[in-house]
Each structure stands twice: as C-alpha cells, then as structure tokens.
Design an enzyme around this catalytic site. Structure first.
Site, PDB file in Angstrom:
ATOM      1  N   GLY A   4       8.263   2.973   2.485  1.00  0.00           N
ATOM      2  CA  GLY A   4       8.986   2.525   1.972  1.00  0.00           C
ATOM      3  C   GLY A   4       8.632   2.800   0.276  1.00  0.00           C
ATOM      4  O   GLY A   4       9.089   2.510  -0.342  1.00  0.00           O
TER       5      GLY A   4
ATOM      6  N   GLY B  93       5.943   5.744   5.264  1.00  0.00           N
ATOM      7  CA  GLY B  93       6.860   4.891   6.228  1.00  0.00           C
ATOM      8  C   GLY B  93       7.087   3.944   5.946  1.00  0.00           C
ATOM      9  O   GLY B  93       7.897   3.056   6.491  1.00  0.00           O
TER      10      GLY B  93
ATOM     11  N   ASP C   2      16.797   3.298   2.236  1.00  0.00           N
ATOM     12  CA  ASP C   2      14.448   2.854   1.671  1.00  0.00           C
ATOM     13  C   ASP C   2      14.835   2.253   0.097  1.00  0.00           C
ATOM     14  O   ASP C   2      14.788   0.720   0.445  1.00  0.00           O
ATOM     15  CB  ASP C   2      14.236   3.757   1.424  1.00  0.00           C
ATOM     16  CG  ASP C   2      13.503   4.270   2.959  1.00  0.00           C
ATOM     17  OD1 ASP C   2      14.013   3.895   3.786  1.00  0.00           O
ATOM     18  OD2 ASP C   2      12.594   5.421   2.857  1.00  0.00           O
TER      19      ASP C   2
ATOM     20  N   PRO D 137       0.439  -1.193   0.028  1.00  0.00           N
ATOM     21  CA  PRO D 137      -0.002   0.221  -0.240  1.00  0.00           C
ATOM     22  C   PRO D 137       1.114   1.671  -0.390  1.00  0.00           C
ATOM     23  O   PRO D 137       2.449   1.127   0.820  1.00  0.00           O
ATOM     24  CB  PRO D 137      -1.208   0.596   1.137  1.00  0.00           C
ATOM     25  CG  PRO D 137      -0.159  -1.096   1.979  1.00  0.00           C
ATOM     26  CD  PRO D 137       0.700  -1.631   1.005  1.00  0.00           C
TER      27      PRO D 137
ATOM     28  N   SER E 100       7.552   5.037  -1.561  1.00  0.00           N
ATOM     29  CA  SER E 100       8.669   5.428  -3.168  1.00  0.00           C
ATOM     30  C   SER E 100       9.870   5.149  -3.470  1.00  0.00           C
ATOM     31  O   SER E 100       9.533   4.517  -4.507  1.00  0.00           O
ATOM     32  CB  SER E 100       8.325   7.048  -2.968  1.00  0.00           C
ATOM     33  OG  SER E 100      10.084   6.764  -1.378  1.00  0.00           O
ATOM     34  N   ALA E 101      10.806   4.536  -2.259  1.00  0.00           N
ATOM     35  CA  ALA E 101      11.862   4.281  -2.115  1.00  0.00           C
ATOM     36  C   ALA E 101      11.535   2.121  -3.812  1.00  0.00           C
ATOM     37  O   ALA E 101      12.141   2.332  -3.988  1.00  0.00           O
ATOM     38  CB  ALA E 101      12.735   3.521  -2.007  1.00  0.00           C
TER      39      ALA E 101
HETATM   40  O1  PMV Z   1       9.087   7.661   5.048  1.00  0.00           O
HETATM   41  P1  PMV Z   1      10.005   6.418   4.667  1.00  0.00           P
HETATM   42  O2  PMV Z   1       9.701   4.968   3.963  1.00  0.00           O
HETATM   43  O3  PMV Z   1      10.617   7.694   3.180  1.00  0.00           O
HETATM   44  O4  PMV Z   1      11.550   6.251   5.763  1.00  0.00           O
HETATM   45  C1  PMV Z   1      12.335   8.019   5.821  1.00  0.00           C
HETATM   46  C2  PMV Z   1      13.587   7.557   6.225  1.00  0.00           C
HETATM   47  C3  PMV Z   1      14.634   8.407   6.693  1.00  0.00           C
HETATM   48  O5  PMV Z   1      15.189   7.782   7.756  1.00  0.00           O
HETATM   49  C4  PMV Z   1      13.566   9.433   7.516  1.00  0.00           C
HETATM   50  C5  PMV Z   1      15.415   9.001   5.691  1.00  0.00           C
HETATM   51  C6  PMV Z   1      16.065   8.575   4.717  1.00  0.00           C
HETATM   52  O6  PMV Z   1      16.797   8.904   4.051  1.00  0.00           O
HETATM   53  O7  PMV Z   1      16.762   7.328   5.661  1.00  0.00           O
END
Ligand code: PMV
Length: 314
Positions: A102, A100, A147, A96, A104-105
C-alpha cells in the site's frame, strides 16, 4: 512566514481477497505499524516531488509517471487546478516503498492530508479517503478502494466494494491481540495496473473457471472473518495458504513469490501468501510469537530478500 502542510497514511497488508475484491468479493486488510509521511509547501513554479522513502530499488523511477498522474487527479478532486498549482512535495516516513504494502495509497493519503493542511482546508477522513481513491486510479487503473481505506482509517477492516458506485461497505474487525507477521519483498517492482487488468481480461475469457474460483474466494473470506474473530491462529494460517492457491489460479503469483511463501512455510509459519497486486512485490506470513517471526525473517533474509517484521490488528 513560510508554512508547511503535513500528513500521513498507514501502510497495509491484505490478509484475504486481493484482486477478487476489485470484482465485489469482500477482502480483509490490516494497517501495519509503518506510515508514509508527506510535507507540502506552496511555491511559485511547478509541482516538484522529492521522494525520500527507502525501499525497492527502481520503485520511485518506475512509478514516477503514475505518481504525477495521481497528484494531478488528487488536486482536481480537491478543487485545485494542476496547471496553475505549484507545490513542493516531500515524501518520507518509515513505510518502505515496496510493491504490495500500500505504498502508493499511503503516500496519496499523506499527500492529500498535507495539501489540505497547507491550503487550510478542513477535510474529514471520508473526504481524504475519496481523494486518495481518485489518486489510486493512476496506480491501479480500476482499484477496489481497499488500499486507500486502510491507508486512511488504519486498523483491521473487512471491506466490500460497491460495484454500483455507491458507498463501499466497511466493517471494523477487532482481534484479541495483535499478531506478528512478516512481509517478504521479492524486490520486483510490480505494475498493479497491469496485474488488475490481466485478471479482468482472463475473467472474461475463462468465465466458467474464474466464476468457480471467485466463489471459493468469497467463501474463504467469510470463513476467515470468523476465524479472526475467534482468534483461531491455525485456521487463519491455513486460510492464508488456501488464498495463495486461489491467487495462483488467477495467475497473479510468480516464482519468486512462491519461493518466499515456501520458505516461510518450511520455517513453521502458520500460513503464507502473496499480498497485494502480486507479479512480484510482497508476500506475507503469519508468524505469531517474536521467535517464530525472527526465524522466518532470518531464513528469507539469508536468501537475499528484504523483510519487514510487523503486526496486524493494531
Ligand atoms: O499492490 P497493492 O498494494 O497496490 O494492492 C493492490 C490490491 C488489489 O486488490 C490487487 C487492487 C485493488 O485495488 O484492490
């Protein structure tokens, strides 16, 4: 004949060290059982994206500009000119699009793999990871790389960013058996870029306080690595709780995240913390056994929040 390139990328949950990891503190991340999937077709026209991922309301609209920038960055890194490249990109999969975990990655890795296949370019995982890292800059500004590393390689990973720009240190961790967790979504679409920039600014202005907290984070991640190896579930949970406190100290939690973390603990989770960028987005809780996982998930759902039940250490 019309061709179609396909690719996928893992979703992830950061167990320890988000935000701190951007500044060179190690972090521990686990891929989860859900993936983003992409299909890409070369067309004549422009770049079109259809995002069929299910998830947070507003996520796709909120991230649209960043998504376009990320694809342009990706194309450049792959030696393609975004101005003359026309592609139809379809995004789906069972990950989903919550903030938080990942999303996007995972989508960047999926798209990079699909583009590579469509252009018949053979690319190693290391190359895909590098492309996804460039793409992540559109979403996170100054990403650590944790990520895209999890999204590319999967598994359970101890990660340390190389602040001098050389290769990051990546160590694969193995645990005795997968552990059930839940991921609770506040429903708030968070802006990772703003959260990361906020921490950097406060780290500058409150250097003394932040240095102390960053030191504690470093020690915590090192203890957590051992606890995972020993499969000491109570200790892992306790360290997740402590990690949440440290994240609160650097100003990246929110009342919704604290609320969900509180419910998870009350229901018997061994530990709970926000995961990822914070400021909304998701929290995670350690809920070994299917029964405990169900109990904690139900309690959060009853408050009207969405929950993903999954495992770490696959
Ligand atoms: O919110 P997400 O899933 O994009 O995770 C970000 C993680 C961070 O530590 C806040 C940023 C990073 O690039 O490590």
């Amino acid at each position: 004949m019309l061709t179609l390139g396909k690719g996928s990328g893992f979703g992830k949950v950061i167990l320890f060290g988000e935000h701190f990891v951007v500044h060179g503190v190690p972090g521990i991340v686990s891929a989860i059982n859900s993936r983003a999937e992409a299909e890409v077709r070369i067309t004549s026209g422009k770049i079109e994206i259809s995002d069929e991922r299910k998830g947070a309301k507003g996520y796709a609209e909120e991230k649209k500009t960043q998504q376009i920038e990320s694809i342009e960055r990706m194309l450049k890194t792959m030696g393609l000119d975004p101005k003359t490249t026309s592609l139809q990109i379809m995004l789906g999969g069972n990950l989903p699009s919550f903030s938080g975990i990942g999303a996007s990655a995972a989508s960047s890795v999926a798209i990079a793999r699909a583009i590579a296949e469509e252009y018949k370019k053979v690319m190693s995982d290391e190359k895909i990871n590098q492309i996804a890292y460039e793409a992540e800059k559109a979403y996170a500004g100054n990403p650590s790389g944790i990520d895209n590393t999890a999204a590319t390689f999967g598994g359970l990973i101890w990660f340390k960013k190389n602040l001098k720009g050389g290769p990051n240190i990546i160590e694969r961790l193995t645990i005795r058996e997968p552990i059930e967790i839940i991921i609770g979504n506040t429903g708030i679409v968070a802006n990772t870029k703003a959260m990361v920039a906020g921490v950097a600014a406060r780290k500058n202005s409150k250097a003394k306080h932040y240095d102390r907290v960053f030191k504690q984070a470093e020690e915590l991640v090192s203890t957590a690595k051992v606890a995972l190896k020993e499969f000491n579930l109570r200790k892992i949970g306790r360290l997740m709780d402590e990690n949440h406190s440290l994240l609160n100290e650097i100003g990246v939690s929110s009342k919704e995240l604290d609320f969900l973390v509180g419910i998870a603990r009350e229901q018997g989770a061994l530990g709970a913390k926000l995961t990822g960028g914070g400021g909304g987005g998701c929290m995670t809780a350690l809920t070994p056994t299917r029964e405990l996982q169900e109990k904690v998930a139900n309690a959060i759902e009853q408050e009207g929040f969405k929950v993903l039940k999954t495992v770490i250490g696959i």
